[in-house]
Design an enzyme around this catalytic site. Structure first.
Site, PDB file in Angstrom:
ATOM      1  N   ASN A 159      48.772  -5.880   0.398  1.00 47.71           N
ATOM      2  CA  ASN A 159      49.721  -6.592   0.931  1.00 47.71           C
ATOM      3  C   ASN A 159      49.203  -7.977   1.776  1.00 47.71           C
ATOM      4  O   ASN A 159      50.446  -8.640   2.373  1.00 47.71           O
ATOM      5  CB  ASN A 159      50.862  -5.894   1.712  1.00 47.71           C
ATOM      6  CG  ASN A 159      50.388  -5.151   3.095  1.00 47.71           C
ATOM      7  OD1 ASN A 159      49.331  -5.793   3.302  1.00 47.71           O
ATOM      8  ND2 ASN A 159      50.952  -4.542   3.996  1.00 47.71           N
ATOM      9  N   GLY A 164      44.354  -8.595   5.593  1.00 44.60           N
ATOM     10  CA  GLY A 164      43.193  -8.959   4.624  1.00 44.60           C
ATOM     11  C   GLY A 164      43.765 -10.132   3.939  1.00 44.60           C
ATOM     12  O   GLY A 164      44.638 -11.110   4.179  1.00 44.60           O
ATOM     13  N   TYR A 172      48.239   4.951  14.691  1.00 41.73           N
ATOM     14  CA  TYR A 172      47.113   5.101  14.061  1.00 41.73           C
ATOM     15  C   TYR A 172      46.667   6.433  13.689  1.00 41.73           C
ATOM     16  O   TYR A 172      46.347   6.901  12.792  1.00 41.73           O
ATOM     17  CB  TYR A 172      46.297   4.056  14.490  1.00 41.73           C
ATOM     18  CG  TYR A 172      44.834   3.827  13.627  1.00 41.73           C
ATOM     19  CD1 TYR A 172      45.109   3.204  12.214  1.00 41.73           C
ATOM     20  CD2 TYR A 172      43.747   4.438  14.026  1.00 41.73           C
ATOM     21  CE1 TYR A 172      43.773   2.694  11.480  1.00 41.73           C
ATOM     22  CE2 TYR A 172      42.610   4.138  12.897  1.00 41.73           C
ATOM     23  CZ  TYR A 172      42.539   3.527  12.064  1.00 41.73           C
ATOM     24  OH  TYR A 172      41.605   3.430  11.028  1.00 41.73           O
TER      25      TYR A 172
HETATM   26  P1  NAD Z   1      41.061  -4.308   7.460  1.00 40.38           P
HETATM   27  O1  NAD Z   1      42.335  -4.475   8.369  1.00 40.38           O
HETATM   28  O2  NAD Z   1      40.122  -5.181   7.230  1.00 40.38           O
HETATM   29  O3  NAD Z   1      41.574  -3.838   5.980  1.00 40.38           O
HETATM   30  C1  NAD Z   1      42.917  -3.287   5.644  1.00 40.38           C
HETATM   31  C2  NAD Z   1      43.526  -3.820   4.386  1.00 40.38           C
HETATM   32  O4  NAD Z   1      44.582  -3.145   3.963  1.00 40.38           O
HETATM   33  C3  NAD Z   1      43.735  -5.349   4.543  1.00 40.38           C
HETATM   34  O5  NAD Z   1      43.523  -6.043   3.460  1.00 40.38           O
HETATM   35  C4  NAD Z   1      45.434  -5.331   4.667  1.00 40.38           C
HETATM   36  O6  NAD Z   1      46.264  -6.344   4.435  1.00 40.38           O
HETATM   37  C5  NAD Z   1      45.676  -4.033   3.828  1.00 40.38           C
HETATM   38  N1  NAD Z   1      47.011  -3.337   3.866  1.00 40.38           N
HETATM   39  C6  NAD Z   1      47.449  -2.783   5.112  1.00 40.38           C
HETATM   40  N2  NAD Z   1      48.610  -2.213   5.014  1.00 40.38           N
HETATM   41  C7  NAD Z   1      48.767  -2.212   3.656  1.00 40.38           C
HETATM   42  C8  NAD Z   1      50.055  -1.744   2.963  1.00 40.38           C
HETATM   43  N3  NAD Z   1      50.964  -1.119   3.645  1.00 40.38           N
HETATM   44  N4  NAD Z   1      50.042  -1.990   1.560  1.00 40.38           N
HETATM   45  C9  NAD Z   1      48.784  -2.431   1.101  1.00 40.38           C
HETATM   46  N5  NAD Z   1      47.593  -3.075   1.690  1.00 40.38           N
HETATM   47  C10 NAD Z   1      47.849  -2.997   2.986  1.00 40.38           C
HETATM   48  O7  NAD Z   1      40.733  -2.890   7.966  1.00 40.38           O
HETATM   49  P2  NAD Z   1      39.138  -2.243   7.458  1.00 40.38           P
HETATM   50  O8  NAD Z   1      38.097  -2.293   8.628  1.00 40.38           O
HETATM   51  O9  NAD Z   1      38.675  -2.947   6.136  1.00 40.38           O
HETATM   52  O10 NAD Z   1      39.379  -0.738   6.986  1.00 40.38           O
HETATM   53  C11 NAD Z   1      39.733  -0.492   5.930  1.00 40.38           C
HETATM   54  C12 NAD Z   1      40.245   1.297   5.966  1.00 40.38           C
HETATM   55  O11 NAD Z   1      39.020   2.078   6.570  1.00 40.38           O
HETATM   56  C13 NAD Z   1      41.342   1.362   6.846  1.00 40.38           C
HETATM   57  O12 NAD Z   1      42.186   2.555   6.108  1.00 40.38           O
HETATM   58  C14 NAD Z   1      40.900   1.954   8.066  1.00 40.38           C
HETATM   59  O13 NAD Z   1      41.891   2.968   8.623  1.00 40.38           O
HETATM   60  C15 NAD Z   1      39.547   2.553   7.354  1.00 40.38           C
HETATM   61  N6  NAD Z   1      38.559   2.712   8.651  1.00 40.38           N
HETATM   62  C16 NAD Z   1      38.112   1.552   9.011  1.00 40.38           C
HETATM   63  C17 NAD Z   1      36.942   1.814   9.987  1.00 40.38           C
HETATM   64  C18 NAD Z   1      36.112   0.631  10.272  1.00 40.38           C
HETATM   65  O14 NAD Z   1      35.535   0.534  11.368  1.00 40.38           O
HETATM   66  N7  NAD Z   1      36.284  -0.647   9.931  1.00 40.38           N
HETATM   67  C19 NAD Z   1      36.951   2.960  10.750  1.00 40.38           C
HETATM   68  C20 NAD Z   1      37.556   3.984  10.390  1.00 40.38           C
HETATM   69  C21 NAD Z   1      38.504   3.962   9.278  1.00 40.38           C
END
Ligand code: NAD
Ligand code: UDP
Length: 355
Positions: A35, A39, A146
């Protein structure tokens, strides 16, 4: 490995866009559904025209109709200032959205992997954290949308597995960093690097004695792929087990960038975990996975990525204001592409949400 139709929700985010690239390299057909809350389609631009790649703008809180053999559910903002900016939306994504993605897995008979998090351990009283630890989470605070959302996500995965027989995988991801992060993401690695490159004050929240263990994104993506293709249907920690204080991270970033930045203290946000380090013995034993990129090496690559992005916003370096950026990596079959600025690079300041 057989070729699959793979749906990556949250595919346009930091980890998602790196994962899509890797899955295309492995020969799969990949759809990114996002969405664009945090991102951007720009994150896909070096492989956007790959014949096996599709981007769909969509929200997992809405009913889903895609076809897939494998689903990686990464959709959810991960940076504290971003997920705290709209906590109700974070819970909608983490609970209702996860149910929609699980329902899609039921209809497709697809295997589904959930991007869970070390935040399920909260401010841990056990250190390092094994998967058997139940955590120490505040259900009523800034981080709870979260942390509790992700805990509910795991409970939903358990329920759909036990009641509907859905084939599940759960990755508990610890702090991950690398190219593809937004300059205004707000997490510590991107904040410190961008501040250092601009010779601006490095903002340490609290006294900097809190610890994190930082995993380079290529290692994490490798772990996600291995977990998806394993037979482990219980949560697995994925992260780098080498632990640093936030102060040590700041010193290392200053050293690697040669920055003139000074350290500046800011208030510690509430419920900020004091210690975090994964016990990854399960992943080492069952997935034969161990992160290979040391922090100094990963930071050097990430600094180069941010330096390239920021240099496009410095008119004096280019002679005129540039609105495009070259791409470091591209895949076979993908046409060369000129990108518009990646998410966040054009913004004047950093958003840390805590100041
Ligand atoms: P990010 O914010 O860069 O990516 C998340 C993506 O999800 C974004 O592109 C956003 O636009 C999209 N998004 C959010 N809500 C949405 C929805 N309702 N429908 C469709 N798309 C949606 O974060 P990231 O660091 O790439 O994290 C990716 C995943 O990994 C997440 O679920 C996060 O909780 C998990 N995670 C990441 C880390 C980290 O250190 N990066 C650590 C633990 C968990
Ligand atoms: N932090 C910091 N300065 C910043 C951003 C974060 O000192 O500019 C601290 C934050 O308080 C936390 C750690 O760095 O202790 C990691 O923060 P991040 O937001 O990256 O992720 P978290 O692990 O807290 O979700």
């Amino acid at each position: 490995m057989s070729k699959s139709r793979i749906l990556v929700t949250g595919g346009a985010g930091f980890i998602g866009s790196n994962l899509c690239r890797r899955l295309l390299e492995d020969g799969h057909t990949v759809t990114s559904l996002d969405n664009f809350q945090t991102g951007s389609a720009q994150n896909h631009l070096d492989y956007l025209k790959h014949p096996n790649f599709t981007v769909i703008e969509g929200d997992i809180f809405e009913p889903l109709e895609e076809e897939a053999d494998l689903i990686f559910n990464l959709a959810c903002p991960a940076s504290p200032p971003h997920y705290q900016a709209s906590p109700i939306k974070t819970l909608q994504t983490s609970v209702g959205g996860v149910m929609n993605v699980l329902d899609l897995a039921v209809r497709n008979r697809a295997r589904i992997l959930q991007a869970s998090t070390s935040e399920v351990y909260g401010d841990p009283l056990v250190h390092p954290q094994p998967e058997s630890y139940f955590g120490n989470v505040n259900p009523f605070g800034e981080r709870s949308c979260y942390d509790e959302g992700k805990r509910c996500g795991e409970a939903l995965f358990y329920a759909y597995n036990s009641e509907m027989g859905v084939d599940i995988r759960i990755a508990r991801i610890f702090n991950t960093y690398g190219p593809g992060m937004r300059a205004d993401d707000g997490r510590v690695v991107s904040n410190f690097i961008v501040q250092a490159l601009k010779n601006e004050p490095i903002t340490i929240y609290g006294d900097g004695s809190q610890t994190r263990s930082f995993c380079y994104v290529d290692d994490l993506v490798d772990g996600l792929v291995k977990l998806m293709h394993s037979s482990i249907d219980r949560p697995v920690n994925l992260g780098n087990p080498v632990e640093f204080t936030v102060r040590q991270l700041a010193d290392l970033v200053i050293e690697l960038t040669g920055s003139r930045s000074k350290i500046e203290s800011r208030p510690l946000p509430s419920d900020d975990p004091k210690l975090r380090r994964p016990d990854i013995s399960l992943a080492e034993r069952e997935l034969n996975w161990h992160p290979g990129v040391a922090l100094a090496e990963g930071l050097t690559r990430t600094i180069a990525y941010f330096d390239e992005g920021l240099s496009r916003t410095r008119p004096r370096l280019r002679g005129r204001q540039s609105n495009s950026i070259a791409v470091g990596r591209s895949l076979p079959h993908a046409e060369p592409i000129v990108l518009t600025l990646p998410n966040g690079f054009a913004k004047a300041g950093l958003s840390n949400g805590h100041a």
